[in-house]
Design a protein around this motif. Structure first.
Motif, mmCIF file in Angstrom:
data_model
loop_
_atom_site.group_PDB
_atom_site.id
_atom_site.type_symbol
_atom_site.label_atom_id
_atom_site.label_comp_id
_atom_site.label_asym_id
_atom_site.label_seq_id
_atom_site.Cartn_x
_atom_site.Cartn_y
_atom_site.Cartn_z
ATOM 1 N N THR A 99 55.248 16.380 1.406
ATOM 2 C CA THR A 99 55.949 16.935 2.680
ATOM 3 C C THR A 99 55.384 18.491 2.539
ATOM 4 N N ASP A 101 57.493 21.029 4.491
ATOM 5 C CA ASP A 101 58.575 21.930 5.247
ATOM 6 C C ASP A 101 58.778 23.082 4.905
ATOM 7 N N PHE A 114 63.048 17.793 -0.253
ATOM 8 C CA PHE A 114 62.122 16.441 -0.316
ATOM 9 C C PHE A 114 63.132 15.291 -0.336
#
Length: 154
Positions: A99, A101, A114
């Motif tokens: 991920t 983000d 996560f």
């Protein structure tokens, strides 16, 4: 030939100094050109940033539909462009989840969460898995693991 004439004769000094300077300039130019031809000059400025991260693990529960989570929080260090960071999860054999983000700029207090699906597991957890924060240069030429944590046993 007189001895005073030999001592006073300095006609050969200038050519010797000239040759030494030409050799020195040639060696310096060869080193600079060789560095860029071999690609060593392209990695300048691609050094991985230095930062400290904290990992908080949360247990999931399939009965209530709660996923296991890990929240990664920057504790300080260099200011990092968020798009250059990626979180990776591996179980020792292979990386199976990623991920990215992170916020635009990662500084102290910035975090990324996560999730791991609880699925059919009664209590999904991160036990034994390794979570890593991986930095990649903006040019894509290099990458480095700047932080890593192995999840504790539940």
């Amino acid at each position: 030939m007189k001895l005073t004439q030999l001592i006073d004769d300095d006609r050969g000094v200038s050519p010797v100094i000239g040759v030494i300077l030409m050799v020195a300039i040639t060696v310096i130019l060869a080193a600079v050109i060789g560095t860029f031809v071999l690609g060593l000059g392209s990695n300048v400025g691609n050094n991985a940033p230095s930062a400290t991260f904290n990992y908080e693990y949360g247990l999931g529960d399939s009965d209530s539909g709660v996923n296991a989570t890990v929240t990664i929080t920057s504790q300080g260090g260099d200011s990092i462009t968020g798009s250059t960071l990626e979180n990776q999860v591996s179980n020792g054999d292979a990386t199976y989840g990623t991920t990215d983000d992170w916020p635009d700029t990662v500084t102290a207090g910035s975090s990324s969460t996560f999730e791991k699906s609880a699925g059919n597991n009664t209590n999904a957890s991160w036990t034994g898995e390794t979570i890593q924060v991986v930095w990649s240069s903006e040019s894509g030429g290099s990458s480095s693991i700047i932080s890593s944590s192995t999840a504790p046993s539940n």
